[in-house]
Write a protein that holds these residues in place. Structure first.
Motif, PDB file in Angstrom:
ATOM      1  N   ASP A 138       0.880  -1.153   0.000  1.00 34.15           N
ATOM      2  CA  ASP A 138       0.000   0.000   0.000  1.00 34.15           C
ATOM      3  C   ASP A 138       0.925   1.211   0.000  1.00 34.15           C
ATOM      4  OD1 ASP A 138      -1.674   2.117   0.391  1.00 34.15           O
ATOM      5  OD2 ASP A 138      -2.710   1.262   2.118  1.00 34.15           O
ATOM      6  N   PRO A 139       1.071   1.871  -1.156  1.00 29.89           N
ATOM      7  CA  PRO A 139       2.025   2.984  -1.236  1.00 29.89           C
ATOM      8  C   PRO A 139       1.859   4.020  -0.138  1.00 29.89           C
ATOM      9  CG  PRO A 139       1.286   2.399  -3.413  1.00 29.89           C
ATOM     10  CD  PRO A 139       0.450   1.586  -2.446  1.00 29.89           C
ATOM     11  N   ALA A 140       0.630   4.287   0.276  1.00 23.69           N
ATOM     12  CA  ALA A 140       0.419   5.282   1.333  1.00 23.69           C
ATOM     13  C   ALA A 140       1.049   4.831   2.641  1.00 23.69           C
ATOM     14  CB  ALA A 140      -1.077   5.533   1.517  1.00 23.69           C
ATOM     15  N   GLU A 141       1.077   3.537   2.869  1.00 25.68           N
ATOM     16  CA  GLU A 141       1.617   2.983   4.106  1.00 25.68           C
ATOM     17  C   GLU A 141       3.080   2.561   3.991  1.00 25.68           C
ATOM     18  OE1 GLU A 141      -0.118   2.496   7.078  1.00 25.68           O
ATOM     19  OE2 GLU A 141      -1.753   3.635   6.175  1.00 25.68           O
ATOM     20  N   ASP A 142       3.470   2.049   2.833  1.00 27.69           N
ATOM     21  CA  ASP A 142       4.757   1.363   2.696  1.00 27.69           C
ATOM     22  C   ASP A 142       5.847   2.159   1.978  1.00 27.69           C
ATOM     23  OD1 ASP A 142       3.682  -0.915   3.948  1.00 27.69           O
ATOM     24  OD2 ASP A 142       2.828  -1.601   2.054  1.00 27.69           O
ATOM     25  N   PHE A 143       5.491   3.258   1.326  1.00 26.35           N
ATOM     26  CA  PHE A 143       6.473   4.020   0.556  1.00 26.35           C
ATOM     27  C   PHE A 143       6.746   5.372   1.198  1.00 26.35           C
ATOM     28  CE2 PHE A 143       4.934   1.995  -3.722  1.00 26.35           C
ATOM     29  CZ  PHE A 143       5.445   0.766  -3.327  1.00 26.35           C
ATOM     30  N   LEU A 144       7.984   5.842   1.044  1.00 27.03           N
ATOM     31  CA  LEU A 144       8.383   7.194   1.425  1.00 27.03           C
ATOM     32  C   LEU A 144       8.514   8.010   0.143  1.00 27.03           C
ATOM     33  CD1 LEU A 144      11.226   6.203   3.913  1.00 27.03           C
ATOM     34  CD2 LEU A 144       8.940   7.032   4.519  1.00 27.03           C
ATOM     35  N   PHE A 145       7.917   9.186   0.102  1.00 27.54           N
ATOM     36  CA  PHE A 145       7.926  10.039  -1.091  1.00 27.54           C
ATOM     37  C   PHE A 145       8.702  11.316  -0.806  1.00 27.54           C
ATOM     38  CE2 PHE A 145       4.241   7.348  -1.455  1.00 27.54           C
ATOM     39  CZ  PHE A 145       4.089   7.112  -2.819  1.00 27.54           C
ATOM     40  N   ASN A 146       9.552  11.732  -1.748  1.00 25.66           N
ATOM     41  CA  ASN A 146      10.286  12.989  -1.640  1.00 25.66           C
ATOM     42  C   ASN A 146       9.461  14.069  -2.342  1.00 25.66           C
ATOM     43  OD1 ASN A 146      11.965  15.211  -1.927  1.00 25.66           O
ATOM     44  ND2 ASN A 146      13.800  13.952  -2.141  1.00 25.66           N
ATOM     45  N   LYS A 147       8.671  14.792  -1.578  1.00 27.13           N
ATOM     46  CA  LYS A 147       7.726  15.766  -2.135  1.00 27.13           C
ATOM     47  C   LYS A 147       8.409  16.818  -2.998  1.00 27.13           C
ATOM     48  CE  LYS A 147       3.972  18.854  -0.981  1.00 27.13           C
ATOM     49  NZ  LYS A 147       3.043  19.353  -0.002  1.00 27.13           N
ATOM     50  N   GLU A 148       9.623  17.233  -2.627  1.00 30.45           N
ATOM     51  CA  GLU A 148      10.329  18.266  -3.396  1.00 30.45           C
ATOM     52  C   GLU A 148      10.606  17.833  -4.831  1.00 30.45           C
ATOM     53  OE1 GLU A 148      13.828  19.383  -1.266  1.00 30.45           O
ATOM     54  OE2 GLU A 148      12.696  20.138   0.450  1.00 30.45           O
ATOM     55  N   GLN A 149      10.764  16.535  -5.064  1.00 29.35           N
ATOM     56  CA  GLN A 149      11.035  16.033  -6.413  1.00 29.35           C
ATOM     57  C   GLN A 149       9.758  15.693  -7.178  1.00 29.35           C
ATOM     58  OE1 GLN A 149      13.698  12.772  -5.579  1.00 29.35           O
ATOM     59  NE2 GLN A 149      15.478  14.105  -5.585  1.00 29.35           N
ATOM     60  N   ILE A 150       8.612  15.912  -6.547  1.00 30.48           N
ATOM     61  CA  ILE A 150       7.319  15.540  -7.136  1.00 30.48           C
ATOM     62  C   ILE A 150       6.470  16.761  -7.470  1.00 30.48           C
ATOM     63  CG2 ILE A 150       5.123  14.375  -6.632  1.00 30.48           C
ATOM     64  CD1 ILE A 150       6.845  12.474  -4.796  1.00 30.48           C
ATOM     65  N   GLU A 151       6.453  17.729  -6.563  1.00 35.82           N
ATOM     66  CA  GLU A 151       5.549  18.869  -6.672  1.00 35.82           C
ATOM     67  C   GLU A 151       5.765  19.637  -7.975  1.00 35.82           C
ATOM     68  OE1 GLU A 151       3.680  21.909  -3.435  1.00 35.82           O
ATOM     69  OE2 GLU A 151       5.808  21.445  -3.280  1.00 35.82           O
ATOM     70  N   GLY A 152       4.671  19.825  -8.721  1.00 43.73           N
ATOM     71  CA  GLY A 152       4.703  20.592  -9.965  1.00 43.73           C
ATOM     72  C   GLY A 152       5.278  19.848 -11.156  1.00 43.73           C
ATOM     73  N   LYS A 153       5.583  18.568 -10.998  1.00 38.20           N
ATOM     74  CA  LYS A 153       6.223  17.797 -12.072  1.00 38.20           C
ATOM     75  C   LYS A 153       5.207  16.958 -12.839  1.00 38.20           C
ATOM     76  CE  LYS A 153      10.433  18.802 -10.634  1.00 38.20           C
ATOM     77  NZ  LYS A 153      11.344  19.644 -11.316  1.00 38.20           N
ATOM     78  N   ASP A 154       5.527  16.699 -14.092  1.00 34.70           N
ATOM     79  CA  ASP A 154       4.834  15.697 -14.888  1.00 34.70           C
ATOM     80  C   ASP A 154       5.697  14.445 -14.789  1.00 34.70           C
ATOM     81  OD1 ASP A 154       2.533  17.120 -16.331  1.00 34.70           O
ATOM     82  OD2 ASP A 154       4.222  18.487 -16.580  1.00 34.70           O
ATOM     83  N   ILE A 155       5.197  13.458 -14.066  1.00 37.91           N
ATOM     84  CA  ILE A 155       5.985  12.290 -13.698  1.00 37.91           C
ATOM     85  C   ILE A 155       5.837  11.168 -14.715  1.00 37.91           C
ATOM     86  CG2 ILE A 155       6.291  10.471 -11.951  1.00 37.91           C
ATOM     87  CD1 ILE A 155       7.092  13.135 -10.795  1.00 37.91           C
TER      88      ILE A 155
END
Length: 195
Positions: A138-155
Protein backbone atom coordinates in the motif's frame (compact mmCIF):
# COMPACT_ATOMS: atom_id res chain seq x y z
CA UNK A 1 12.86 -3.18 -31.20
CA UNK A 2 11.28 0.26 -31.53
CA UNK A 3 8.13 0.83 -29.49
CA UNK A 4 5.25 2.72 -31.05
CA UNK A 5 3.71 4.27 -27.98
CA UNK A 6 0.59 5.61 -29.67
CA UNK A 7 -0.57 2.08 -30.46
CA UNK A 8 0.72 0.67 -27.17
CA UNK A 9 -0.94 2.97 -24.60
CA UNK A 10 -3.11 1.35 -21.98
CA UNK A 11 -5.74 3.04 -19.84
CA UNK A 12 -6.62 2.28 -16.22
CA UNK A 13 -9.93 3.81 -15.09
CA UNK A 14 -9.59 5.69 -11.81
CA UNK A 15 -11.95 4.95 -8.95
CA UNK A 16 -10.70 7.58 -6.50
CA UNK A 17 -10.47 11.37 -6.66
CA UNK A 18 -7.17 13.23 -6.82
CA UNK A 19 -6.11 16.64 -7.97
CA UNK A 20 -3.97 16.25 -11.06
CA UNK A 21 -4.36 16.55 -14.79
CA UNK A 22 -4.35 12.82 -15.44
CA UNK A 23 -6.66 12.00 -12.57
CA UNK A 24 -9.02 14.78 -13.64
CA UNK A 25 -9.65 12.82 -16.84
CA UNK A 26 -10.51 9.85 -14.60
CA UNK A 27 -7.88 7.69 -16.33
CA UNK A 28 -4.24 6.76 -15.96
CA UNK A 29 -2.14 6.00 -19.00
CA UNK A 30 0.76 3.62 -19.16
CA UNK A 31 2.98 1.94 -21.71
CA UNK A 32 4.63 -1.46 -21.52
CA UNK A 33 7.62 -2.61 -23.56
CA UNK A 34 6.75 -6.32 -23.64
CA UNK A 35 4.33 -8.93 -22.36
CA UNK A 36 4.99 -11.28 -19.47
CA UNK A 37 3.38 -14.69 -19.08
CA UNK A 38 3.24 -15.93 -15.47
CA UNK A 39 5.64 -18.77 -14.60
CA UNK A 40 2.82 -21.21 -13.82
CA UNK A 41 1.83 -21.31 -17.50
CA UNK A 42 3.62 -23.09 -20.36
CA UNK A 43 5.51 -20.62 -22.52
CA UNK A 44 6.67 -20.23 -26.09
CA UNK A 45 10.31 -19.48 -26.85
CA UNK A 46 9.58 -15.73 -27.02
CA UNK A 47 7.63 -15.82 -23.74
CA UNK A 48 10.57 -17.62 -22.08
CA UNK A 49 12.93 -14.95 -23.44
CA UNK A 50 10.69 -12.22 -21.99
CA UNK A 51 10.60 -14.01 -18.63
CA UNK A 52 14.41 -14.03 -18.55
CA UNK A 53 14.57 -10.32 -19.42
CA UNK A 54 12.10 -9.51 -16.61
CA UNK A 55 13.93 -11.75 -14.12
CA UNK A 56 17.28 -10.18 -15.02
CA UNK A 57 15.81 -6.67 -14.79
CA UNK A 58 14.41 -7.34 -11.31
CA UNK A 59 17.93 -8.40 -10.30
CA UNK A 60 19.60 -5.28 -11.66
CA UNK A 61 20.71 -6.62 -15.04
CA UNK A 62 19.58 -4.17 -17.69
CA UNK A 63 21.17 -4.73 -21.09
CA UNK A 64 22.15 -1.81 -23.29
CA UNK A 65 19.37 -2.84 -25.69
CA UNK A 66 16.81 -2.64 -22.88
CA UNK A 67 18.17 0.73 -21.69
CA UNK A 68 17.78 1.94 -25.28
CA UNK A 69 14.16 0.72 -25.37
CA UNK A 70 13.37 2.61 -22.16
CA UNK A 71 15.10 5.81 -23.33
CA UNK A 72 13.41 5.61 -26.76
CA UNK A 73 10.03 5.22 -25.05
CA UNK A 74 10.75 8.20 -22.78
CA UNK A 75 11.79 10.34 -25.76
CA UNK A 76 8.48 9.46 -27.45
CA UNK A 77 6.54 10.28 -24.28
CA UNK A 78 8.42 13.58 -24.03
CA UNK A 79 7.38 14.43 -27.59
CA UNK A 80 3.76 13.43 -26.94
CA UNK A 81 3.47 15.18 -23.57
CA UNK A 82 5.11 18.35 -24.92
CA UNK A 83 6.08 19.42 -21.42
CA UNK A 84 9.39 20.73 -20.14
CA UNK A 85 8.73 19.87 -16.52
CA UNK A 86 9.14 16.10 -16.83
CA UNK A 87 10.73 13.96 -14.16
CA UNK A 88 11.32 10.20 -14.08
CA UNK A 89 10.89 8.20 -10.90
CA UNK A 90 10.61 4.49 -10.17
CA UNK A 91 8.26 2.06 -8.42
CA UNK A 92 10.37 0.80 -5.51
CA UNK A 93 11.49 -2.77 -4.98
CA UNK A 94 11.06 -4.41 -1.55
CA UNK A 95 14.08 -2.60 -0.02
CA UNK A 96 16.00 0.60 -0.76
CA UNK A 97 19.09 -1.50 -1.63
CA UNK A 98 17.13 -3.62 -4.13
CA UNK A 99 15.60 -0.46 -5.57
CA UNK A 100 19.11 0.93 -6.17
CA UNK A 101 20.32 -2.34 -7.70
CA UNK A 102 17.30 -2.52 -10.01
CA UNK A 103 17.21 1.08 -11.19
CA UNK A 104 20.49 2.97 -10.66
CA UNK A 105 22.05 2.18 -14.05
CA UNK A 106 18.77 2.74 -15.87
CA UNK A 107 18.22 6.10 -14.13
CA UNK A 108 21.69 7.24 -15.20
CA UNK A 109 21.12 6.11 -18.80
CA UNK A 110 17.74 7.86 -18.98
CA UNK A 111 19.07 11.13 -17.62
CA UNK A 112 22.13 11.01 -19.92
CA UNK A 113 20.15 10.14 -23.07
CA UNK A 114 17.03 12.28 -22.54
CA UNK A 115 18.13 15.13 -20.28
CA UNK A 116 15.14 14.43 -18.03
CA UNK A 117 15.90 14.26 -14.29
CA UNK A 118 15.69 10.59 -13.26
CA UNK A 119 15.92 9.58 -9.62
CA UNK A 120 15.29 6.21 -8.01
CA UNK A 121 15.28 7.94 -4.59
CA UNK A 122 12.05 9.88 -5.25
CA UNK A 123 9.97 6.95 -3.97
CA UNK A 124 11.56 4.49 -1.57
CA UNK A 125 10.16 1.65 0.48
CA UNK A 126 9.96 2.07 4.22
CA UNK A 127 11.98 -0.60 6.03
CA UNK A 128 10.67 -3.98 4.82
CA UNK A 129 7.49 -5.15 6.49
CA UNK A 130 5.67 -8.47 6.45
CA UNK A 131 3.12 -6.86 4.14
CA UNK A 132 5.80 -5.92 1.62
CA UNK A 133 7.42 -9.35 1.87
CA UNK A 134 4.19 -10.85 0.52
CA UNK A 135 4.28 -8.54 -2.47
CA UNK A 136 1.11 -6.73 -1.32
CA UNK A 137 1.95 -3.09 -0.85
CA UNK A 138 0.00 0.00 0.00
CA UNK A 139 2.02 2.98 -1.24
CA UNK A 140 0.42 5.28 1.33
CA UNK A 141 1.62 2.98 4.11
CA UNK A 142 4.76 1.36 2.70
CA UNK A 143 6.47 4.02 0.56
CA UNK A 144 8.38 7.19 1.43
CA UNK A 145 7.93 10.04 -1.09
CA UNK A 146 10.29 12.99 -1.64
CA UNK A 147 7.73 15.77 -2.13
CA UNK A 148 10.33 18.27 -3.40
CA UNK A 149 11.03 16.03 -6.41
CA UNK A 150 7.32 15.54 -7.14
CA UNK A 151 5.55 18.87 -6.67
CA UNK A 152 4.70 20.59 -9.97
CA UNK A 153 6.22 17.80 -12.07
CA UNK A 154 4.83 15.70 -14.89
CA UNK A 155 5.99 12.29 -13.70
CA UNK A 156 6.98 9.31 -15.81
CA UNK A 157 6.74 6.43 -13.35
CA UNK A 158 8.81 3.38 -14.28
CA UNK A 159 8.19 -0.11 -12.94
CA UNK A 160 8.99 -3.71 -13.75
CA UNK A 161 5.66 -5.54 -14.23
CA UNK A 162 2.08 -4.28 -14.25
CA UNK A 163 -0.61 -6.86 -13.59
CA UNK A 164 -3.83 -5.40 -12.18
CA UNK A 165 -2.60 -1.82 -12.03
CA UNK A 166 -3.50 -1.49 -8.33
CA UNK A 167 -0.05 -0.37 -7.13
CA UNK A 168 0.36 1.93 -10.13
CA UNK A 169 -3.02 3.53 -9.41
CA UNK A 170 -2.35 3.94 -5.67
CA UNK A 171 1.15 5.30 -6.25
CA UNK A 172 -0.15 7.74 -8.88
CA UNK A 173 -2.79 8.98 -6.45
CA UNK A 174 -0.11 9.59 -3.80
CA UNK A 175 2.03 11.44 -6.36
CA UNK A 176 -0.99 13.58 -7.28
CA UNK A 177 -1.72 14.32 -3.61
CA UNK A 178 1.91 15.44 -3.24
CA UNK A 179 1.54 17.89 -6.12
CA UNK A 180 2.41 15.99 -9.31
CA UNK A 181 0.73 17.63 -12.31
CA UNK A 182 0.38 14.31 -14.14
CA UNK A 183 1.56 10.70 -14.03
CA UNK A 184 2.27 8.40 -16.96
CA UNK A 185 3.43 4.83 -16.38
CA UNK A 186 6.21 3.06 -18.26
CA UNK A 187 6.57 -0.62 -17.43
CA UNK A 188 8.98 -3.22 -18.69
CA UNK A 189 6.20 -5.78 -18.98
CA UNK A 190 2.47 -6.28 -18.71
CA UNK A 191 1.21 -9.59 -17.35
CA UNK A 192 -0.89 -11.45 -19.88
CA UNK A 193 -2.70 -14.73 -19.57
CA UNK A 194 -3.20 -16.09 -23.05
CA UNK A 195 -3.33 -19.82 -22.34
Amino acid sequence: MKTNLKSNKNIIPMREDASSTVQATNNLEYVNLMEYLPMRLPATEEEERNRKIVHDFKNGKCSQELKNQFTDAIKQLKDELKDTNLSVCFMPAITADKTAIRYSQLATAIETETGIPSDYHTILPKPATELMATGKTDPAEDFLFNKEQIEGKDIILIGDIITTGANFTKTSLMLAELGAKSVTGLFLAKTTITK
